[in-house]
Scaffold this motif. Structure first.
Motif, PDB file in Angstrom:
ATOM      1  N   THR A  11       9.121  13.630  36.076  1.00  0.00           N
ATOM      2  CA  THR A  11      10.074  12.529  36.139  1.00  0.00           C
ATOM      3  C   THR A  11      10.281  12.086  37.582  1.00  0.00           C
ATOM      4  OG1 THR A  11      11.213  13.362  34.182  1.00  0.00           O
ATOM      5  CG2 THR A  11      12.452  11.864  35.582  1.00  0.00           C
ATOM      6  N   CYS A  15       9.439   8.314  39.180  1.00  0.00           N
ATOM      7  CA  CYS A  15      10.450   7.512  39.864  1.00  0.00           C
ATOM      8  C   CYS A  15      10.021   7.165  41.286  1.00  0.00           C
ATOM      9  CB  CYS A  15      11.794   8.245  39.874  1.00  0.00           C
ATOM     10  SG  CYS A  15      12.543   8.376  38.234  1.00  0.00           S
ATOM     11  N   THR A  21      14.977   4.344  39.493  1.00  0.00           N
ATOM     12  CA  THR A  21      15.903   5.467  39.336  1.00  0.00           C
ATOM     13  C   THR A  21      15.621   6.195  38.029  1.00  0.00           C
ATOM     14  OG1 THR A  21      17.544   4.140  38.164  1.00  0.00           O
ATOM     15  CG2 THR A  21      17.702   4.209  40.581  1.00  0.00           C
ATOM     16  N   ARG A  22      16.211   7.384  37.893  1.00  0.00           N
ATOM     17  CA  ARG A  22      16.083   8.131  36.640  1.00  0.00           C
ATOM     18  C   ARG A  22      16.732   7.376  35.489  1.00  0.00           C
ATOM     19  NH1 ARG A  22      17.937  14.046  37.011  1.00  0.00           N
ATOM     20  NH2 ARG A  22      19.852  12.934  37.397  1.00  0.00           N
ATOM     21  N   GLN A  23      17.785   6.612  35.779  1.00  0.00           N
ATOM     22  CA  GLN A  23      18.448   5.835  34.731  1.00  0.00           C
ATOM     23  C   GLN A  23      17.509   4.758  34.177  1.00  0.00           C
ATOM     24  OE1 GLN A  23      19.806   6.621  37.685  1.00  0.00           O
ATOM     25  NE2 GLN A  23      21.572   7.864  37.140  1.00  0.00           N
ATOM     26  N   THR A  24      16.741   4.126  35.069  1.00  0.00           N
ATOM     27  CA  THR A  24      15.766   3.126  34.623  1.00  0.00           C
ATOM     28  C   THR A  24      14.696   3.789  33.774  1.00  0.00           C
ATOM     29  OG1 THR A  24      16.161   1.755  36.567  1.00  0.00           O
ATOM     30  CG2 THR A  24      14.075   1.423  35.409  1.00  0.00           C
ATOM     31  N   PHE A  26      14.994   6.458  32.021  1.00  0.00           N
ATOM     32  CA  PHE A  26      15.621   6.811  30.736  1.00  0.00           C
ATOM     33  C   PHE A  26      15.653   5.591  29.811  1.00  0.00           C
ATOM     34  CE2 PHE A  26      19.293   7.212  27.925  1.00  0.00           C
ATOM     35  CZ  PHE A  26      19.032   8.440  27.333  1.00  0.00           C
ATOM     36  N   ALA A  27      16.006   4.423  30.346  1.00  0.00           N
ATOM     37  CA  ALA A  27      16.039   3.197  29.534  1.00  0.00           C
ATOM     38  C   ALA A  27      14.644   2.855  29.018  1.00  0.00           C
ATOM     39  CB  ALA A  27      16.603   2.038  30.352  1.00  0.00           C
ATOM     40  N   TRP A  28      13.627   3.035  29.857  1.00  0.00           N
ATOM     41  CA  TRP A  28      12.246   2.785  29.413  1.00  0.00           C
ATOM     42  C   TRP A  28      11.864   3.756  28.314  1.00  0.00           C
ATOM     43  CZ3 TRP A  28       9.651   2.491  34.893  1.00  0.00           C
ATOM     44  CH2 TRP A  28       9.959   1.269  35.483  1.00  0.00           C
ATOM     45  N   LYS A  30      13.720   5.199  26.143  1.00  0.00           N
ATOM     46  CA  LYS A  30      14.442   4.880  24.907  1.00  0.00           C
ATOM     47  C   LYS A  30      14.095   3.485  24.388  1.00  0.00           C
ATOM     48  CE  LYS A  30      16.576   8.744  24.745  1.00  0.00           C
ATOM     49  NZ  LYS A  30      16.251   9.716  23.720  1.00  0.00           N
ATOM     50  N   ARG A  32      14.644   0.552  25.636  1.00  0.00           N
ATOM     51  CA  ARG A  32      15.770  -0.377  25.740  1.00  0.00           C
ATOM     52  C   ARG A  32      15.421  -1.629  26.537  1.00  0.00           C
ATOM     53  NH1 ARG A  32      20.372   4.151  26.892  1.00  0.00           N
ATOM     54  NH2 ARG A  32      20.412   4.968  24.776  1.00  0.00           N
TER      55      ARG A  32
END
Length: 80
Positions: A11, A15, A21-24, A26-28, A30, A32
């Motif tokens: 991960t 990144c 970011t890790r949040q981005t 995560f969205a990919w 899922k 989203r």
């Protein structure tokens, strides 16, 4: 999916290579973000350890409009 035995990417490396970011990420993962291809499935190595085959990520980046090799060779700009 790539052949078994290919290079595994963490991960943190994803990144760093893509400059997100890790949040981005995560969205990919899922799905989203409808404007990009579905993110490759992770390989679970342990309770909190995920890895992806680099070949799968390169193909995903190509389909989604990212340049994996260029991003990987471009140093991240920090500071100003």
């Amino acid at each position: 999916m790539a052949e078994m035995g290919g290079r595994l990417v963490s991960t943190v490396e994803i990144c760093e290579v893509l400059g997100v970011t890790r949040q981005t990420l995560f969205a990919w993962r899922k799905n989203r973000v409808p404007t990009i291809a579905p993110f490759p499935k992770a390989i679970k190595l342990g309770y909190r350890t995920l890895r992806w085959y680099e070949a799968d990520l390169i193909e995903w980046a190509r389909l989604s409009g990212f340049d994996w090799k260029r991003a990987k060779n471009t140093p991240e700009k920090k500071g100003l």
